[in-house]
Scaffold this motif. Structure first.
Motif, PDB file in Angstrom:
ATOM      1  N   ARG A  62     -50.157  11.426 -30.422  1.00 40.33           N
ATOM      2  CA  ARG A  62     -49.294  11.432 -29.233  1.00 40.33           C
ATOM      3  C   ARG A  62     -48.188  10.373 -29.325  1.00 40.33           C
ATOM      4  N   VAL A  63     -47.581  10.321 -30.503  1.00 46.68           N
ATOM      5  CA  VAL A  63     -46.476   9.381 -30.712  1.00 46.68           C
ATOM      6  C   VAL A  63     -45.188  10.000 -30.170  1.00 46.68           C
ATOM      7  N   ASP A  64     -44.511   9.256 -29.306  1.00 42.16           N
ATOM      8  CA  ASP A  64     -43.235   9.696 -28.740  1.00 42.16           C
ATOM      9  C   ASP A  64     -42.117   9.048 -29.569  1.00 42.16           C
ATOM     10  N   LEU A  65     -41.373   9.890 -30.307  1.00 36.67           N
ATOM     11  CA  LEU A  65     -40.365   9.348 -31.235  1.00 36.67           C
ATOM     12  C   LEU A  65     -39.261   8.576 -30.520  1.00 36.67           C
ATOM     13  N   ALA A  66     -39.013   8.936 -29.253  1.00 38.19           N
ATOM     14  CA  ALA A  66     -37.975   8.220 -28.504  1.00 38.19           C
ATOM     15  C   ALA A  66     -38.406   6.791 -28.178  1.00 38.19           C
ATOM     16  N   ARG A  67     -39.702   6.533 -28.275  1.00 40.60           N
ATOM     17  CA  ARG A  67     -40.207   5.163 -28.038  1.00 40.60           C
ATOM     18  C   ARG A  67     -40.849   4.605 -29.317  1.00 40.60           C
ATOM     19  N   THR A  68     -40.235   4.974 -30.444  1.00 43.75           N
ATOM     20  CA  THR A  68     -40.811   4.575 -31.736  1.00 43.75           C
ATOM     21  C   THR A  68     -39.852   3.693 -32.517  1.00 43.75           C
ATOM     22  N   ASP A  69     -40.421   2.692 -33.187  1.00 40.74           N
ATOM     23  CA  ASP A  69     -39.686   1.899 -34.161  1.00 40.74           C
ATOM     24  C   ASP A  69     -40.152   2.366 -35.534  1.00 40.74           C
ATOM     25  N   LEU A  70     -39.207   2.749 -36.368  1.00 37.17           N
ATOM     26  CA  LEU A  70     -39.541   3.153 -37.736  1.00 37.17           C
ATOM     27  C   LEU A  70     -39.162   2.008 -38.662  1.00 37.17           C
ATOM     28  N   PHE A  71     -40.142   1.483 -39.386  1.00 34.11           N
ATOM     29  CA  PHE A  71     -39.863   0.424 -40.360  1.00 34.11           C
ATOM     30  C   PHE A  71     -39.895   1.045 -41.749  1.00 34.11           C
ATOM     31  N   LEU A  72     -38.776   0.954 -42.468  1.00 32.01           N
ATOM     32  CA  LEU A  72     -38.702   1.480 -43.835  1.00 32.01           C
ATOM     33  C   LEU A  72     -38.873   0.304 -44.791  1.00 32.01           C
ATOM     34  N   THR A  73     -39.963   0.320 -45.540  1.00 28.95           N
ATOM     35  CA  THR A  73     -40.279  -0.845 -46.389  1.00 28.95           C
ATOM     36  C   THR A  73     -39.300  -0.975 -47.545  1.00 28.95           C
ATOM     37  N   HIS A  74     -38.812   0.164 -48.071  1.00 27.94           N
ATOM     38  CA  HIS A  74     -37.814   0.110 -49.154  1.00 27.94           C
ATOM     39  C   HIS A  74     -37.152   1.472 -49.310  1.00 27.94           C
ATOM     40  N   LEU A  75     -36.150   1.522 -50.181  1.00 33.97           N
ATOM     41  CA  LEU A  75     -35.254   2.679 -50.232  1.00 33.97           C
ATOM     42  C   LEU A  75     -35.849   3.941 -50.835  1.00 33.97           C
ATOM     43  N   HIS A  76     -36.952   3.863 -51.565  1.00 34.55           N
ATOM     44  CA  HIS A  76     -37.429   5.039 -52.303  1.00 34.55           C
ATOM     45  C   HIS A  76     -37.654   6.240 -51.383  1.00 34.55           C
ATOM     46  N   ALA A  77     -37.296   7.425 -51.919  1.00 40.89           N
ATOM     47  CA  ALA A  77     -37.274   8.639 -51.109  1.00 40.89           C
ATOM     48  C   ALA A  77     -38.663   9.032 -50.595  1.00 40.89           C
ATOM     49  N   ILE A 181     -49.124  -9.320 -40.312  1.00 40.58           N
ATOM     50  CA  ILE A 181     -49.543  -9.706 -38.958  1.00 40.58           C
ATOM     51  C   ILE A 181     -50.317 -11.014 -39.087  1.00 40.58           C
ATOM     52  N   PRO A 182     -49.642 -12.162 -38.822  1.00 37.23           N
ATOM     53  CA  PRO A 182     -50.277 -13.462 -39.074  1.00 37.23           C
ATOM     54  C   PRO A 182     -51.609 -13.642 -38.329  1.00 37.23           C
ATOM     55  N   ASP A 183     -51.637 -13.251 -37.043  1.00 38.62           N
ATOM     56  CA  ASP A 183     -52.865 -13.395 -36.221  1.00 38.62           C
ATOM     57  C   ASP A 183     -54.069 -12.715 -36.837  1.00 38.62           C
ATOM     58  N   LYS A 184     -53.819 -11.555 -37.423  1.00 41.46           N
ATOM     59  CA  LYS A 184     -54.928 -10.712 -37.888  1.00 41.46           C
ATOM     60  C   LYS A 184     -55.109 -10.770 -39.401  1.00 41.46           C
ATOM     61  N   GLU A 185     -54.155 -11.426 -40.067  1.00 42.38           N
ATOM     62  CA  GLU A 185     -54.194 -11.512 -41.540  1.00 42.38           C
ATOM     63  C   GLU A 185     -54.208 -10.122 -42.185  1.00 42.38           C
ATOM     64  N   ILE A 186     -53.390  -9.249 -41.598  1.00 42.06           N
ATOM     65  CA  ILE A 186     -53.232  -7.896 -42.146  1.00 42.06           C
ATOM     66  C   ILE A 186     -51.848  -7.812 -42.782  1.00 42.06           C
ATOM     67  N   ILE A 187     -51.786  -7.293 -44.021  1.00 38.39           N
ATOM     68  CA  ILE A 187     -50.486  -7.133 -44.672  1.00 38.39           C
ATOM     69  C   ILE A 187     -50.280  -5.683 -45.107  1.00 38.39           C
ATOM     70  N   PHE A 188     -49.091  -5.173 -44.798  1.00 34.17           N
ATOM     71  CA  PHE A 188     -48.670  -3.867 -45.289  1.00 34.17           C
ATOM     72  C   PHE A 188     -47.873  -4.145 -46.561  1.00 34.17           C
ATOM     73  N   THR A 189     -48.439  -3.790 -47.704  1.00 30.20           N
ATOM     74  CA  THR A 189     -47.840  -4.228 -48.980  1.00 30.20           C
ATOM     75  C   THR A 189     -46.844  -3.239 -49.560  1.00 30.20           C
ATOM     76  N   SER A 190     -46.724  -2.039 -48.958  1.00 29.15           N
ATOM     77  CA  SER A 190     -45.812  -1.027 -49.492  1.00 29.15           C
ATOM     78  C   SER A 190     -46.079  -0.838 -50.985  1.00 29.15           C
ATOM     79  N   ASP A 191     -45.011  -0.771 -51.816  1.00 24.02           N
ATOM     80  CA  ASP A 191     -45.198  -0.617 -53.264  1.00 24.02           C
ATOM     81  C   ASP A 191     -45.099  -1.962 -53.991  1.00 24.02           C
ATOM     82  N   HIS A 192     -45.148  -3.062 -53.235  1.00 17.02           N
ATOM     83  CA  HIS A 192     -45.158  -4.372 -53.903  1.00 17.02           C
ATOM     84  C   HIS A 192     -46.513  -4.593 -54.579  1.00 17.02           C
TER      85      HIS A 192
END
Ligand SMILES: [Zn+2]
Ligand SMILES: [Zn+2]
Length: 328
Positions: A62-77, A181-192
């Motif tokens: 139930r994600v509403d795109l009009a209230r969404t932030d899209l974070f693009l980690t890097h340029l790859h298609a 997320i510093p509080d939770k020590e969660i990292i989204f590493t993408s392709d790094h």
């Protein structure tokens, strides 16, 4: 369609977006549900199979795109392909300036032409370069006519009610950013940092010595407290340090392979050195590599050659318009 609920605080989900005929198999698109807004991290390719999986997943959450932030980690298609769908629906889009600029510069094909000219002087036969026009990255690219809010290293941003820290980790691409997320020590590493495959490190015309930048970016996150690491492809892990150690060893042995190949074949081109390296291509020989895989293998060989040149361990000579390599 596959959705995994990763944790409740913050409320994080992983949507598995299939990447047909691609050795990466699928992209992890992460969704964070906040009280008022949503965050989506990366999208999949601009092709129907990805669109179907991603938007069916987002609907069921139930994600509403009009209230969404899209974070693009890097340029790859495989990460940015569907950005147009978000832009049209009124989402805010966040990305590092360097990778956004590269997408804009790619619209007239100039970034591909740079790469093709480079691969030509590095000994790749014109026929192999032509064959690679089927490259998925090119075919399923996003339309870059979207506007972004650019992010920079160290910036703290509130997305879907959670405070994230942007960690700029150039190497895989010049503008790749991890989210932490510093509080939770969660990292989204993408392709790094990927855990059961090795992130591809390429030659880039606009980022000298990408491999050195990459190794520095591994150092940058090595001591970060991490309880959960969520990568762009395949499975995550509960720590990153031991994986970083393994990635450093991988590149050290790769550099060694290039040096040994150059010593055994003085005056070889990059295209002649590439088959001497060990590639995990399910027992196939270099000649049987699909054109796209040859292209990536060339890029990766060049990144290692550039590092060795930069560190004084290889010498390059131009002979009749072609670069040839020698050990010191
Ligand atoms: Zn990538
Ligand atoms: Zn990727």
């Amino acid at each position: 369609m596959m959705i995994e609920h990763i944790c409740a605080e913050p409320d994080i989900y992983r949507i598995e977006v299939p990447l047909p005929n691609n050795p990466l198999r699928y992209l992890n698109s992460y969704v964070v549900r906040g009280r008022d807004r949503f965050l989506v991290i990366d999208t999949g390719f601009n092709r129907p199979e990805c669109r179907e999986a991603l938007f069916t997943g987002l609907d069921s959450l139930r994600v509403d795109l009009a209230r969404t932030d899209l974070f693009l980690t890097h340029l790859h298609a495989d990460h940015t392909g569907l950005v147009g769908d978000f832009a049209r629906a009124g989402s805010r889009i966040f990305m590092h300036h360097d990778d956004y600029q590269y997408l804009v510069d790619s619209t007239d094909g100039s970034t591909w032409r740079y790469a093709e000219e480079k691969f030509m002087v590095e000994g790749m036969p014109p026929q192999d370069i032509k064959n690679q026009f089927s490259n998925q990255a090119r075919k399923y690219s996003p339309d870059p006519s979207f506007t972004v809010q650019t992010v920079h290293d160290g910036e703290r941003i509130l997305l879907a009610g959670t405070e994230f820290q942007v960690i700029h980790t150039p190497g895989h691409t010049k503008g790749l950013c991890c989210l932490y997320i510093p509080d939770k020590e969660i990292i989204f590493t993408s392709d790094h940092i990927l855990f059961d495959i090795t992130p591809n490190i390429q030659y880039w015309y606009h980022m000298p010595d990408a491999l050195e930048r990459y190794l520095q970016s591994l150092d940058k996150v090595y001591d970060l407290p991490v309880r959960l690491a969520l990568p762009g492809h395949r499975k995550g892990d509960t720590s990153i340090a031991s994986r970083i150690d393994a990635l450093r060893r991988h590149h050290a042995s790769r550099l060694d392979e290039v040096l040994q190949a150059a010593a055994a074949h003085p005056g070889a081109t990059a295209f002649e050195l590439a088959p001497c390296l060990s590639w995990s291509m399910r027992g196939r020989s270099w000649a049987e590599f699909p054109p796209t895989q040859k292209w990536f293998a060339m890029g990766e060989t060049l990144a290692h050659i550039e590092y060795l040149l930069h560190h004084g361990q290889l010498i390059r000579r131009e002979i009749d318009g072609t670069y040839r390599y020698y050990t010191v």
